[in-house]
Write a protein that holds these residues in place. Structure first.
Motif, PDB file in Angstrom:
ATOM      1  N   THR A 198       0.858  -1.179   0.000  1.00 10.82           N
ATOM      2  CA  THR A 198       0.000   0.000   0.000  1.00 10.82           C
ATOM      3  C   THR A 198       0.894   1.229   0.000  1.00 10.82           C
ATOM      4  O   THR A 198       2.041   1.163   0.427  1.00 10.82           O
ATOM      5  CB  THR A 198      -0.888   0.068   1.257  1.00 10.82           C
ATOM      6  OG1 THR A 198      -0.110  -0.311   2.374  1.00 10.82           O
ATOM      7  CG2 THR A 198      -2.105  -0.797   1.139  1.00 10.82           C
ATOM      8  N   GLY A 199       0.335   2.336  -0.460  1.00 13.95           N
ATOM      9  CA  GLY A 199       1.102   3.575  -0.436  1.00 13.95           C
ATOM     10  C   GLY A 199       0.848   4.406  -1.669  1.00 13.95           C
ATOM     11  O   GLY A 199      -0.103   4.152  -2.417  1.00 13.95           O
ATOM     12  N   ASN A 200       1.681   5.405  -1.860  1.00 10.64           N
ATOM     13  CA  ASN A 200       1.600   6.243  -3.045  1.00 10.64           C
ATOM     14  C   ASN A 200       2.993   6.721  -3.390  1.00 10.64           C
ATOM     15  O   ASN A 200       3.945   6.483  -2.651  1.00 10.64           O
ATOM     16  CB  ASN A 200       0.651   7.420  -2.808  1.00 10.64           C
ATOM     17  CG  ASN A 200       1.092   8.249  -1.616  1.00 10.64           C
ATOM     18  OD1 ASN A 200       2.197   8.787  -1.589  1.00 10.64           O
ATOM     19  ND2 ASN A 200       0.251   8.317  -0.585  1.00 10.64           N
ATOM     20  N   LEU A 201       3.085   7.382  -4.520  1.00 16.44           N
ATOM     21  CA  LEU A 201       4.375   7.768  -5.056  1.00 16.44           C
ATOM     22  C   LEU A 201       5.143   8.698  -4.111  1.00 16.44           C
ATOM     23  O   LEU A 201       6.353   8.608  -3.970  1.00 16.44           O
ATOM     24  CB  LEU A 201       4.142   8.480  -6.392  1.00 16.44           C
ATOM     25  CG  LEU A 201       5.169   8.269  -7.479  1.00 16.44           C
ATOM     26  CD1 LEU A 201       5.451   6.800  -7.663  1.00 16.44           C
ATOM     27  CD2 LEU A 201       4.641   8.862  -8.770  1.00 16.44           C
ATOM     28  N   ILE A 202       4.427   9.604  -3.469  1.00 13.94           N
ATOM     29  CA  ILE A 202       5.083  10.612  -2.635  1.00 13.94           C
ATOM     30  C   ILE A 202       5.646   9.978  -1.364  1.00 13.94           C
ATOM     31  O   ILE A 202       6.805  10.176  -1.007  1.00 13.94           O
ATOM     32  CB  ILE A 202       4.094  11.730  -2.254  1.00 13.94           C
ATOM     33  CG1 ILE A 202       3.436  12.303  -3.494  1.00 13.94           C
ATOM     34  CG2 ILE A 202       4.792  12.798  -1.413  1.00 13.94           C
ATOM     35  CD1 ILE A 202       4.212  13.329  -4.240  1.00 13.94           C
ATOM     36  N   ASP A 203       4.797   9.200  -0.669  1.00 16.22           N
ATOM     37  CA  ASP A 203       5.237   8.630   0.610  1.00 16.22           C
ATOM     38  C   ASP A 203       5.944   7.300   0.435  1.00 16.22           C
ATOM     39  O   ASP A 203       6.487   6.754   1.392  1.00 16.22           O
ATOM     40  CB  ASP A 203       4.038   8.430   1.536  1.00 16.22           C
ATOM     41  CG  ASP A 203       3.224   9.707   1.670  1.00 16.22           C
ATOM     42  OD1 ASP A 203       3.847  10.772   1.650  1.00 16.22           O
ATOM     43  OD2 ASP A 203       1.984   9.631   1.760  1.00 16.22           O
ATOM     44  N   GLY A 204       5.893   6.746  -0.752  1.00 14.26           N
ATOM     45  CA  GLY A 204       6.502   5.445  -0.996  1.00 14.26           C
ATOM     46  C   GLY A 204       5.490   4.326  -0.787  1.00 14.26           C
ATOM     47  O   GLY A 204       4.392   4.545  -0.267  1.00 14.26           O
TER      48      GLY A 204
ATOM     49  N   TRP B 247      -4.147  -7.808   0.955  1.00 18.10           N
ATOM     50  CA  TRP B 247      -4.843  -8.652  -0.023  1.00 18.10           C
ATOM     51  C   TRP B 247      -6.026  -7.930  -0.659  1.00 18.10           C
ATOM     52  O   TRP B 247      -6.492  -8.320  -1.725  1.00 18.10           O
ATOM     53  CB  TRP B 247      -5.327  -9.942   0.643  1.00 18.10           C
ATOM     54  CG  TRP B 247      -4.206 -10.865   0.966  1.00 18.10           C
ATOM     55  CD1 TRP B 247      -3.599 -11.024   2.175  1.00 18.10           C
ATOM     56  CD2 TRP B 247      -3.519 -11.735   0.058  1.00 18.10           C
ATOM     57  NE1 TRP B 247      -2.586 -11.931   2.082  1.00 18.10           N
ATOM     58  CE2 TRP B 247      -2.513 -12.403   0.798  1.00 18.10           C
ATOM     59  CE3 TRP B 247      -3.651 -12.012  -1.308  1.00 18.10           C
ATOM     60  CZ2 TRP B 247      -1.655 -13.324   0.218  1.00 18.10           C
ATOM     61  CZ3 TRP B 247      -2.805 -12.936  -1.882  1.00 18.10           C
ATOM     62  CH2 TRP B 247      -1.816 -13.583  -1.126  1.00 18.10           C
ATOM     63  N   GLN B 248      -6.484  -6.909   0.044  1.00 18.94           N
ATOM     64  CA  GLN B 248      -7.650  -6.182  -0.471  1.00 18.94           C
ATOM     65  C   GLN B 248      -7.377  -5.564  -1.843  1.00 18.94           C
ATOM     66  O   GLN B 248      -8.317  -5.266  -2.572  1.00 18.94           O
ATOM     67  CB  GLN B 248      -8.076  -5.077   0.506  1.00 18.94           C
ATOM     68  CG  GLN B 248      -8.737  -5.592   1.765  1.00 18.94           C
ATOM     69  CD  GLN B 248      -7.705  -5.929   2.851  1.00 18.94           C
ATOM     70  OE1 GLN B 248      -6.569  -6.289   2.545  1.00 18.94           O
ATOM     71  NE2 GLN B 248      -8.109  -5.845   4.106  1.00 18.94           N
ATOM     72  N   ASN B 249      -6.094  -5.356  -2.190  1.00 20.13           N
ATOM     73  CA  ASN B 249      -5.799  -4.882  -3.546  1.00 20.13           C
ATOM     74  C   ASN B 249      -6.458  -5.787  -4.573  1.00 20.13           C
ATOM     75  O   ASN B 249      -6.945  -5.333  -5.594  1.00 20.13           O
ATOM     76  CB  ASN B 249      -4.292  -4.868  -3.796  1.00 20.13           C
ATOM     77  CG  ASN B 249      -3.620  -3.686  -3.137  1.00 20.13           C
ATOM     78  OD1 ASN B 249      -4.280  -2.691  -2.838  1.00 20.13           O
ATOM     79  ND2 ASN B 249      -2.334  -3.805  -2.885  1.00 20.13           N
TER      80      ASN B 249
ATOM     81  N   ALA C 122      -0.833   3.943  -9.583  1.00 21.79           N
ATOM     82  CA  ALA C 122      -1.359   3.036  -8.562  1.00 21.79           C
ATOM     83  C   ALA C 122      -0.768   1.652  -8.815  1.00 21.79           C
ATOM     84  O   ALA C 122      -1.444   0.727  -9.243  1.00 21.79           O
ATOM     85  CB  ALA C 122      -2.885   2.996  -8.621  1.00 21.79           C
ATOM     86  N   TYR C 123       0.536   1.517  -8.540  1.00 19.76           N
ATOM     87  CA  TYR C 123       1.244   0.285  -8.890  1.00 19.76           C
ATOM     88  C   TYR C 123       0.657  -0.967  -8.248  1.00 19.76           C
ATOM     89  O   TYR C 123       0.530  -1.994  -8.907  1.00 19.76           O
ATOM     90  CB  TYR C 123       2.732   0.410  -8.530  1.00 19.76           C
ATOM     91  CG  TYR C 123       3.424   1.570  -9.192  1.00 19.76           C
ATOM     92  CD1 TYR C 123       3.039   1.992 -10.460  1.00 19.76           C
ATOM     93  CD2 TYR C 123       4.450   2.241  -8.562  1.00 19.76           C
ATOM     94  CE1 TYR C 123       3.671   3.062 -11.069  1.00 19.76           C
ATOM     95  CE2 TYR C 123       5.089   3.322  -9.174  1.00 19.76           C
ATOM     96  CZ  TYR C 123       4.688   3.726 -10.423  1.00 19.76           C
ATOM     97  OH  TYR C 123       5.307   4.780 -11.033  1.00 19.76           O
ATOM     98  N   PRO C 124       0.309  -0.927  -6.950  1.00 16.95           N
ATOM     99  CA  PRO C 124      -0.219  -2.160  -6.359  1.00 16.95           C
ATOM    100  C   PRO C 124      -1.486  -2.662  -7.055  1.00 16.95           C
ATOM    101  O   PRO C 124      -1.588  -3.843  -7.384  1.00 16.95           O
ATOM    102  CB  PRO C 124      -0.508  -1.762  -4.912  1.00 16.95           C
ATOM    103  CG  PRO C 124       0.428  -0.633  -4.634  1.00 16.95           C
ATOM    104  CD  PRO C 124       0.514   0.113  -5.924  1.00 16.95           C
ATOM    105  N   VAL C 125      -2.419  -1.759  -7.295  1.00 20.81           N
ATOM    106  CA  VAL C 125      -3.665  -2.168  -7.943  1.00 20.81           C
ATOM    107  C   VAL C 125      -3.379  -2.707  -9.342  1.00 20.81           C
ATOM    108  O   VAL C 125      -3.888  -3.760  -9.746  1.00 20.81           O
ATOM    109  CB  VAL C 125      -4.654  -0.981  -8.006  1.00 20.81           C
ATOM    110  CG1 VAL C 125      -5.863  -1.335  -8.835  1.00 20.81           C
ATOM    111  CG2 VAL C 125      -5.057  -0.567  -6.605  1.00 20.81           C
ATOM    112  N   ALA C 126      -2.525  -1.988 -10.088  1.00 26.67           N
ATOM    113  CA  ALA C 126      -2.202  -2.425 -11.446  1.00 26.67           C
ATOM    114  C   ALA C 126      -1.534  -3.800 -11.422  1.00 26.67           C
ATOM    115  O   ALA C 126      -1.847  -4.660 -12.251  1.00 26.67           O
ATOM    116  CB  ALA C 126      -1.289  -1.404 -12.120  1.00 26.67           C
TER     117      ALA C 126
END
Lengths: 411, 285
Positions: B38-44, B51-53, B249-253
């Motif tokens: 989980t996360g985003n580009l800014i915070d890493g 698993w919810q992804n 959104a790397y994890p979802v992708a």
């Protein structure tokens, strides 16, 4: 033996039972390697918000003019014959490679993000990005070169008040505006006989399958909010949900033909769509003469496309030279006469008016229209009707994308 | 010499093995890991075994998987129907100009994939050279359009992946010994029997390969849906592309990519079991 020999094919596709199974020890080793890899996350790249004078000096001290410049821009942002670029090349001796490679901010960011994160060149020294989510990210991630104010004399002297120290880039630390524009509605008068004045008409089933919306989640969301009478800049997540419901309904009723990026100009010119969300200047420079642009009565968005230098640029000095050169009113006027967007150099207006007085025939009519056009030189009252993009925090952005992102993908 | 010979097979596999490890295995493992972060580009991004992804992206985009497989299937069937007769004709009636016909068939594919698809857009526009006159003469209803429909997307897929079907079938047919056909006639087989009991079974390996090579890339394609489709024709490839490049959104992708890969692998395994390479090859002789 030929490649089509059955025995050969059989050998290729049939499992060789004895050899192909992975031994237990190998499996454990593989698993171990996998876990080691799996443990590592991706480092956050959040850079600092403010730049200090030392940052600027550190960046620019080692940089020198190279006489070359590679510029990434949107279609419709330069005369067809590249007149302004040629004038710049002649005035400065810097050779410009100009590419219209940006069609939509999201995908553009996707393209440049990986190389910038790795500290590699993206092949461009100057790029033009809208003041939205992606520009904010580029800033926060430290992908942009801090601008050297001492090289921006023309900017200091001639930039209009709304273009200095804008909210999306305090102190113009990383960007200076290229052009501003309005997101409104374009319609093809060959097919649409009614007068189009409002966003509500984009939701009219009478035009089912003939309406284009934009795929950019901020542009799309803003129009949903306008329909509900909400100012996007002051909107709340609850407003987003309500706007998304409206947009989804519009899609599910089959009213939306397609969600477009820059390619809406073709669709509306050819009549694949009759009405579409559109960017003001495009309608003059890129679409067929039958297409008309209106600022909807519910409001339109005023955005600014900004010139910025990727930190890994190979020719940043040349890029800054261009940035500042464009702020000389005499240099900016021919560009404004072509692109029909809102120039950040107000003194251009007198030059365009003077050009109009000198010109004859059609040129004169066009230039007069331009110098008096409220879309190119908007009045204070017009500006009051226009709204701005909301600046989203990281948490808001995740939420926002989750609300509006799936709409264009049919979910 | 004998000692060195022992290592020859390993040396031969080394380049491709390294290549696959570097560019396939490692990215794959990284992606498995990413899909649970989980996360985003800014915070890493952090590994949180989220698993919810998987469940959430399936909830939102599950129907796109179904649509992609359906479009892939339709395109594959269309390719098969178009390719078999063409390959048959070239293989048996092409004579000494076979290679010319094959070249002509492949000629359009010298133009890049995206350009070909975009050119369809120019031809099929609502008021273009084809649909404009048809509408003017009342041959199609006023609201009729081809672009931005499922039909356009499936047609585009079938067109773009046609060579992947034609070539394997052609190769399979081409290597059939003509004497087998003569023998069948000598044994009083009718034309239909010759085709049904000799030619078709012998060409099945080509069909099998063609179907896999068409179906897999067609189901995962996003260019056709992007250029020729509308909001109701989004395929899973478009979702993955925009989650990856548009939203970072790397994890979802990654999660979506894995589900797609799993579905395709499972599909191929079932297909291979049912139509079986083994059975096919035994029929081939």
């Amino acid at each position: 033996m030929t490649i089509t020999d059955p025995a050969f094919l059989r050998g290729l596709v049939r499992p060789r039972m004895a050899r192909s199974t992975v031994s237990r020890r190998q499996a454990v080793q593989l698993l171990g390697a996998g876990l080691a890899l799996a443990a590592c996350g991706i480092e956050g790249q959040g850079g600092q918000e403010k730049v200090s004078q030392t940052d600027v000096q550190r960046y620019w001290s080692s940089k020198a003019r190279t006489g070359r410049l590679s510029w990434a821009n949107w279609p419709g942002y330069m005369q067809d014959d590249h007149e302004t670029i040629k004038a710049f090349e002649k005035a400065t001796g810097i050779k410009v490679s100009y590419k219209e490679v940006i069609q939509e901010t999201g995908p553009w960011f996707g393209k440049i993000q990986a190389p910038l994160a790795a500290g590699q060149s993206i092949g461009f020294d100057l790029m033009v990005m809208t003041n939205g989510i992606q520009l904010e990210k580029c800033r926060q991630l430290g992908y942009l070169a801090p601008l050297d104010r001492s090289r921006l004399g023309n900017f200091a002297a001639h930039a209009g008040p709304g273009f200095k120290n804008p909210p999306w880039d305090p102190g113009n630390s990383f960007t200076v505006p290229y052009q501003s524009g309005i997101t409104g509605i374009a319609y093809n008068t060959r097919y649409v006989k009614d007068e189009i004045t409002s966003i509500a008409q984009l939701f009219d089933p009478a035009y089912s399958g003939k309406i284009g919306m934009m795929g950019d989640s901020q542009e799309l969301g803003n129009f949903g909010m306008f329909l509900l009478g909400v100012d996007p800049e002051k909107s709340t997540p609850a407003d987003w949900e309500r706007a998304a419901a409206k947009l989804r309904e519009q899609r599910d009723k089959g009213i939306v033909r397609k969600y477009y990026n820059q390619d809406y100009v073709d669709a509306v010119s050819k009549g694949d769509v009759w009405l579409t969300m559109a960017w003001s200047g495009d309608v003059y420079s890129l679409t067929s003469p039958d297409v008309r642009f209106v600022v909807p009565k519910e409001g339109g968005t005023l955005w600014t496309d900004n010139m910025c230098i990727p930190k890994t640029a190979e020719n940043p000095v040349d890029a800054m030279t261009l940035m500042d050169w464009l702020y000389m009113p005499a240099n900016n006027a021919p560009l404004t006469e072509f692109v029909n967007y809102i120039t950040p150099v107000p003194a251009t207006k007198q030059i365009v008016a003077a050009d109009a007085a000198k010109a004859t025939g059609n040129d004169r009519r066009d230039l007069t229209r331009l110098s008096t056009s409220p879309l190119v030189f908007p009045s204070e009252t017009d500006l009051a009707r226009l709204r701005y993009y909301r600046r989203l925090t990281q948490a808001e952005e995740t939420k926002y994308q989750g609300v509006f992102g799936p709409i264009t993908k049919g979910s | 010499m004998a000692r060195r010979g022992r290592f020859t097979p390993y040396l031969m596999i080394l380049p491709s093995g390294l290549w696959l490890t570097a560019l396939f295995v490692i990215p794959l493992v990284v992606m498995v890991s990413l899909s649970l972060q989980t996360g985003n580009l800014i915070d890493g991004f952090r590994q949180t075994l989220h698993w919810q992804n998987y469940t959430e992206s399936l909830d939102t985009y599950g129907d796109k998987f179904v649509r992609s497989l359906w479009y892939g299937l339709l395109a594959t069937v269309a390719c098969l129907v178009l390719s078999y007769p063409a390959a048959y004709w070239i293989a048996f009636r092409g004579g000494h100009t076979k290679s010319t016909y094959l070249f002509l068939l492949l000629l359009p594919y010298f133009v890049p994939f995206v350009l070909r698809t975009v050119s369809w857009k120019l031809v099929l526009t609502d008021n273009g050279q084809i649909l404009g006159p048809l509408r003017d003469h009342g041959l199609v209803p006023a609201g009729f359009h081809v672009l931005d429909t499922g039909f356009a997307v499936v047609s585009g897929l079938a067109y773009n992946f046609l060579p992947f079907m034609v070539l394997p079938i052609y190769v399979a047919l081409e290597r059939i010994d003509p004497r087998l056909v003569e023998a069948a006639y000598d044994l009083y087989a009718s034309r239909t029997q010759v085709f049904g009991r000799v030619l078709l079974p012998l060409s099945l390996p080509g069909v099998f390969a063609g179907v896999v090579m068409t179906f897999v890339p067609a189901s995962a394609d996003y260019v056709n849906a992007e250029v020729l489709g509308g909001p109701r024709n989004t395929m899973i490839g478009n979702v993955i592309q925009s989650e990856y490049f548009g939203n970072s959104a790397y994890p979802v992708a990654s999660a979506l990519s894995f589900v797609l890969m799993a579905i395709l692998l499972l599909g191929i395994v079932i297909y291979a079991r049912a139509l079986g390479t083994r059975g096919v090859l035994e029929a081939a002789g």
